[in-house]
Motif scaffolding. Sequence first.
Motif: not given
Length: 273
Positions: A71-95
């Motif tokens: 979404l960031r690469d192809e539709r940056p206009d959509l201003a996508a935000v992620g939500a997850d219940a696992s803090l550990g999982m979120l640490e693996d999301v690209p910077a």
Amino acid sequence: MDPELRRVATDRRQLSEGAYKDQTNLVARQRLYDHQEPQFDLPGIVLDMLSGMRGPVLDLGCGNGRYLSRLRDERPDLAAVGADASLGMLEDVPAGLPVVCADAVELPVSAESVGAVLAMHMLYHVSDLDAALTEVIRVLTPDGVFIASTNAEDDKHELDELWASAAAEVMGVEQAPGRVRSSDNFPLDSGADVLREQFAAVEVHELKGHIETADPDVVLPHLASYRIWAAQSGVPFDDVLARVRERLERTVADAGAFTITTRNGVIRARRPE
């Protein structure tokens, strides 16, 4: 699904501190589909479904950020935000990708502020589906869309049969506990019917394929990723996994390959009026 296994598969602590404490198990499951024919570009399908939409987009249960990245690469206009219940999982999301740790049943999002909500292969982990869907409807704009994906009940049934027969043999019983299939909490066909009760214009994009491999190590990491849940059913996991390898090796020797049938899909729905 057994009620206790259903509870385990939807328990936030079990998920965020166990099965999804980081992206290891998720990646093992994602990689099985590298061998699927035909190949389906799920993020691409979602992007097509978002054509003409305005943001922002909330990726609920964003995991390791696979959809957020596209979404960031192809539709940056959509201003996508992620939500997850696992803090550990979120640490693996690209910077650089915006994320928040949140439960699907209590979103830190203002009412009618999101143009689209994604729930990709995650609704079957929600402890209270009705509450989560109520939250989705609350945060969507009046013309907003909801996009969810899940597996059908007969998806990868060969793995279910392989695991069950290996477990029965190892345990010396006629019928052993089956492989934990968390997606049975929200399978494709009946899941679409659930959404029809609360949303408008529900459409199902069904995806069928197969995985054929002569390498047991294509299959085993996928099965191994269910260790935490299988332990709850009393199955001697390592012994069964070893027996599964033996059975896979025999199948490959006899038939040349092991084949898995896949059936899943993406559901698109509109916020009710």
